[in-house]
Design an enzyme around this catalytic site. Structure first.
Site, PDB file in Angstrom:
ATOM      1  CG  HIS A   1      17.651   0.278  -0.843  1.00 15.00           C
ATOM      2  ND1 HIS A   1      16.315   0.367  -0.513  1.00 15.00           N
ATOM      3  CD2 HIS A   1      18.300   0.987   0.116  1.00 15.00           C
ATOM      4  CE1 HIS A   1      16.162   1.105   0.557  1.00 15.00           C
ATOM      5  NE2 HIS A   1      17.357   1.495   0.977  1.00 15.00           N
TER       6      HIS A   1
ATOM      7  CG  ASP B   1      11.108  -0.415   1.880  1.00 16.46           C
ATOM      8  OD1 ASP B   1      10.802  -1.134   2.859  1.00 16.46           O
ATOM      9  OD2 ASP B   1      10.281   0.005   1.062  1.00 16.46           O
TER      10      ASP B   1
END
Length: 422
Positions: A392, A396
């Site tokens: 992350h 995304d």
């Protein structure tokens, strides 16, 4: 002029930080030529032979068989004629004799793993009896003390020696090990079976801890109708096997689809590098290959440039190398994205741990027949789940969702026209 020189653990692959000496191929007193193999070393990526950096006589073996040491750390000393090197030891290795001073020197020459374990468990090394050469304390000696629960505790007010401070600085991977792992070792009970942690399993464990500690994982899953793929592959597999001599696997089609999607969404073909993100130009897919209880992750290079046949051929070749223990350093290097065929074990949903330092791993689950509504009617369709784990920091949901949708579209529209085998 004879000079005593160091031979250190070499860099055996991209992102490899350490290796385990599985077998010494030489003994003290042996003469070796430059580039002769002196030891077999195991990492999480490859089993390799370490060549001698010089021609000369082996004076002392520092690393023990079964010991894991970091890249750049001392493995052994060699006496070479006419060689000069900055790594030459300022204190030459001791001669092979039984003088008390040599014995004492060996007793106080601690390997990094011994220093680390002693520090973790507050063991006074001066109270430990060594079973190694010249009374040298080995990792097994320390583990025996730990398991006995009779460690001699070091006075916490004592300052660390220069040697201890130096060793502590070298243990940079320590920061990736959560405190719970560094607590007192779990004790076996009567009837329990104790299985030694091999160099490969230890390295896999360390890399998985590093991946889960460093990388903030996120997950997503999509369902794909691969009925057309199943029909196409089943129609071609027998003729293909007869002509080529190896299997036309479903996995080759999945790798082909992933490579095409990475070409369109190169963000997933990236890695985190602290102050920047490195987006790889080549599409090199790491694949998991199991042999017995061992797991290897070889790499198929430039998958976007290969046909289905070419991909299937490399899958077969790498699988055979894993079974025969002939994977090379080159086979294991430069992966940019991992695709794991978890479906081969019957799995239908999983969350993979990212192959550090990559930014994503895709799990291809088992293809199963399920009832699906098409035009308001139930139909039996071949369905598969694709599960993505992502870093992350790099990725995304928006970009990963688009990537997964593109993989889905490719797989659901496979035919002899859109996806030729040759």
């Amino acid at each position: 002029m004879l000079t005593v020189l160091r031979i250190n653990m070499p860099q055996l692959g991209e992102s490899v930080t350490e290796g385990t000496v599985s077998n010494w191929l030489v003994q003290v007193g042996d003469y070796v030529e430059k580039y002769d193999a002196i030891a077999e070393v195991m990492t999480d990526k490859v089993n390799a032979e370490v060549p001698s950096s010089y021609s000369g006589v082996i004076k002392e073996l520092i690393a023990e068989e079964g010991e894991t040491i970091e890249v750049g750390q001392l493995m052994c000393y060699i006496e070479a004629e006419g060689e000069e090197n900055e790594q030459a030891s300022s204190a030459p290795a001791p001669e092979s004799n039984d003088e008390p001073s040599v014995e004492q020197n060996m007793k106080t020459r601690y390997s990094p793993v011994v220093m680390r374990l002693a520090g973790e468990h507050q063991i006074d090394l001066s109270t430990v009896t060594g079973s190694g050469k010249g009374g040298r304390i080995t990792r097994k000696d320390i583990e025996k003390v730990i398991d006995s629960g009779q460690a001699s505790i070091v006075d916490k007010t004592e300052p660390m020696s220069t040697q201890e401070e130096s060793t502590a600085e070298q243990e940079d991977l320590e920061e990736f090990t959560p405190p719970i792992i560094r607590r007192k070792a779990v004790q076996a009970k009567p009837g329990d079976r104790e299985i030694p942690v091999t160099g490969l399993r230890r390295t896999i464990a360390q890399n998985m801890v590093r991946s889960k500690t460093e990388i903030p994982h996120a997950w997503m899953m999509i369902e794909v109708d691969v009925t057309n793929l199943v029909a196409y592959r089943n129609a071609e597999k027998d003729k293909f096997k007869e002509n080529e001599g190896y299997n036309l696997s479903y996995f080759a089609f999945f790798l082909n689809a992933v490579a095409k999607a990475l070409k369109k969404f190169p963000e997933l073909n990236s890695c985190w590098a602290g102050d920047k993100i490195i987006q790889r130009n080549e599409i090199n897919l790491s694949i998991a290959v199991a042999h017995g209880h061992e797991l290897y992750v070889p790499v198929i290079k430039n998958v976007d440039e290969k046909s289905i046949k070419g991909i299937a051929k490399e899958i077969a070749q790498l699988s055979n190398k894993a079974r025969t223990g002939t994977l090379t350093k080159d086979d294991m290097e430069d992966g940019t994205f991992t695709v794991n065929n978890t479906g081969s074990f019957g799995s239908v949903e999983s969350m993979g741990v990212i192959n550090y330092p990559q930014s994503a791993i895709l799990q291809v689950e088992s293809i199963v027949k399920r009832p699906v509504i098409i035009d308001d009617m139930f139909a039996a369709r071949d369905m598969v789940n694709l599960c993505l784990s992502l870093d992350h920091r790099v990725l995304d949901g928006v970009i990963c969702g688009a990537f997964m949708s593109h993989v889905k579209a490719i797989l659901e529209n496979i035919s002899s026209e859109t996806t030729p085998i040759y």
